[in-house]
Every structure is written in C-alpha cells, then in structure tokens.
Design an enzyme around this catalytic site. Structure first.
Site, PDB file in Angstrom:
ATOM      1  N   ASP A   1      73.646 111.373  28.670  1.00 16.93           N
ATOM      2  CA  ASP A   1      74.381 110.913  27.518  1.00 16.93           C
ATOM      3  C   ASP A   1      75.841 110.921  27.916  1.00 16.93           C
ATOM      4  O   ASP A   1      76.204 112.080  28.513  1.00 16.93           O
ATOM      5  CB  ASP A   1      73.744 111.498  26.622  1.00 16.93           C
TER       6      ASP A   1
ATOM      7  N   HIS B   1      65.435 105.399  21.794  1.00 14.92           N
ATOM      8  CA  HIS B   1      65.691 106.519  22.776  1.00 14.92           C
ATOM      9  C   HIS B   1      65.567 107.957  22.176  1.00 14.92           C
ATOM     10  O   HIS B   1      65.504 108.042  20.920  1.00 14.92           O
ATOM     11  CB  HIS B   1      67.155 106.398  23.077  1.00 14.92           C
ATOM     12  N   PHE B   2      65.241 108.777  23.082  1.00 11.88           N
ATOM     13  CA  PHE B   2      64.961 110.325  22.631  1.00 11.88           C
ATOM     14  C   PHE B   2      66.117 110.981  23.436  1.00 11.88           C
ATOM     15  O   PHE B   2      66.314 110.925  24.738  1.00 11.88           O
ATOM     16  CB  PHE B   2      63.524 110.554  22.939  1.00 11.88           C
ATOM     17  N   HIS B   3      66.703 112.010  22.708  1.00 10.43           N
ATOM     18  CA  HIS B   3      67.542 112.894  23.328  1.00 10.43           C
ATOM     19  C   HIS B   3      66.821 114.072  24.013  1.00 10.43           C
ATOM     20  O   HIS B   3      66.116 114.640  23.087  1.00 10.43           O
ATOM     21  CB  HIS B   3      68.560 113.385  22.233  1.00 10.43           C
TER      22      HIS B   3
HETATM   23  P1  AMP Z   1      72.089 107.708  18.598  1.00  9.84           P
HETATM   24  O1  AMP Z   1      72.989 108.268  17.714  1.00  9.84           O
HETATM   25  O2  AMP Z   1      70.630 108.565  18.395  1.00  9.84           O
HETATM   26  O3  AMP Z   1      71.472 106.054  18.521  1.00  9.84           O
HETATM   27  O4  AMP Z   1      72.427 108.118  19.951  1.00  9.84           O
HETATM   28  C1  AMP Z   1      72.998 107.124  20.714  1.00  9.84           C
HETATM   29  C2  AMP Z   1      73.448 108.033  22.165  1.00  9.84           C
HETATM   30  O5  AMP Z   1      73.853 106.872  23.040  1.00  9.84           O
HETATM   31  C3  AMP Z   1      74.718 108.826  21.810  1.00  9.84           C
HETATM   32  O6  AMP Z   1      74.604 110.038  21.929  1.00  9.84           O
HETATM   33  C4  AMP Z   1      75.799 108.223  22.790  1.00  9.84           C
HETATM   34  O7  AMP Z   1      76.563 109.234  23.411  1.00  9.84           O
HETATM   35  C5  AMP Z   1      74.971 107.491  23.781  1.00  9.84           C
HETATM   36  N1  AMP Z   1      75.478 106.515  24.698  1.00  9.84           N
HETATM   37  C6  AMP Z   1      76.061 105.316  24.134  1.00  9.84           C
HETATM   38  N2  AMP Z   1      76.651 104.593  25.109  1.00  9.84           N
HETATM   39  C7  AMP Z   1      76.216 105.210  26.457  1.00  9.84           C
HETATM   40  C8  AMP Z   1      76.287 104.924  27.878  1.00  9.84           C
HETATM   41  N3  AMP Z   1      76.839 103.797  28.126  1.00  9.84           N
HETATM   42  N4  AMP Z   1      75.653 105.820  28.507  1.00  9.84           N
HETATM   43  C9  AMP Z   1      75.252 106.725  28.254  1.00  9.84           C
HETATM   44  N5  AMP Z   1      75.149 107.293  26.831  1.00  9.84           N
HETATM   45  C10 AMP Z   1      75.592 106.316  26.090  1.00  9.84           C
END
Ligand code: AMP
Ligand code: ZN
Length: 133
Positions: free
Chosen positions: A29, A98-100
């Site tokens: 991320d 997506h999963f974090h």
């Molecule tokens: P969510 O809020 O669960 O939808 O998480 C989206 C995540 O995507 C956030 O933690 C962002 O930092 C991450 N993100 C957005 N664009 C990118 C990118 N180009 N590369 C890596 N992570 C990204």
C-alpha cells in the site's frame, strides 16, 4: 477500464509487488502508514465482498494466509491484522476488492483495532434484526 488496481495488475502503473499467482496479486500500500502494509486483490475486477464468487474468495484467503505466514516465518513479524472495507458506507475508497494485511510485532505501537463510539441498541433488538433464520 479506469480502475487503479486493474492498472496495477496490468503493469500500467507501478507497484511494489510482493506476490502474484494465476488469480491474485499482492503489493505494498502506498499509504506508508504502517511498515509492511500490504494489499491483496483478485486479478479479475470485482467490486467488493458483496459480489465476489466463492472460488475467488478462496483464492484470496489462500494468498492472504501465504503472505501472512511468510511475514511471520521469514520477515521478523509476529502476527497480522486483516482489514477490509466493502461499500462507501464502510469507507471503501478503491472499488476493486482488496484486503489489507497489517504485519505486527508486539512492541510496534500500532493500534489497528477501530475505536467505536458505542452501540445504539440493546443486543436483543440487534439480534432480532440480524439473525439468519
Ligand atoms: P480502502 O480504503 O480499504 O478502499 O483502501 C484503499 C487503499 O488503497 C488505501 O490504503 C490506499 O493507500 C491504497 N492505494 C490507493 N492507490 C494505490 C496505489 N496506486 N498503490 C498502492 N496502494 C494504493
Ligand atoms: Zn479493478
């Protein structure tokens, strides 16, 4: 297709790729909020947990476990938090499932558990609303 995560899978925009197989892709991320913050996504564009098929979900969970075990067994971490948002009401911001993975050590000072303000209803009322008959 304007989806940023599809572009990452297709190498149209760069990413720090941690792992890839036929069905899933994992990368760092860009938030730079926690060391090792990793996203695991399906290669096919699926919006969130509400529309994912069981087979894809199984592939995702297998990859999440594979990466989690790698982080703990080989990378110096001791545990992981798995975080996820489905829907804008749940604060999903990128609408590709997506999963974090948040890798953890016992002294990292991170608190990954949400701070809730307190339930509005009694458990009995919530139970009547939510139970699956
Ligand atoms: P969510 O809020 O669960 O939808 O998480 C989206 C995540 O995507 C956030 O933690 C962002 O930092 C991450 N993100 C957005 N664009 C990118 C990118 N180009 N590369 C890596 N992570 C990204
Ligand atoms: Zn996508």
């Amino acid at each position: 297709m304007s989806c940023i995560f599809c572009k990452i899978i297709n190498q149209e925009i760069p990413s720090f790729k941690i792992y890839e197989d036929e069905y899933t892709y994992a990368f760092l991320d860009i938030a730079k909020d926690v060391d090792g913050h990793t996203l695991v996504i399906p290669k096919k564009h699926i919006e969130n947990i509400l529309d994912v098929d069981a087979e894809t979900l199984e592939h995702l969970m297998n990859t999440i476990q594979k990466i989690s075990k790698h982080y703990v067994e080989n990378c110096g971490f001791e545990g992981v938090n798995i975080l996820h948002a489905s829907g804008s009401a749940a604060q999903q911001t990128v609408f590709h499932l997506h999963f974090h993975i948040i890798p953890r050590t016992s002294n990292d000072g991170v608190d990954a558990w949400p701070k809730f303000s307190g339930a509005k209803n009694e458990l009995e009322k919530t139970f009547d609303l939510l139970k699956l008959e």
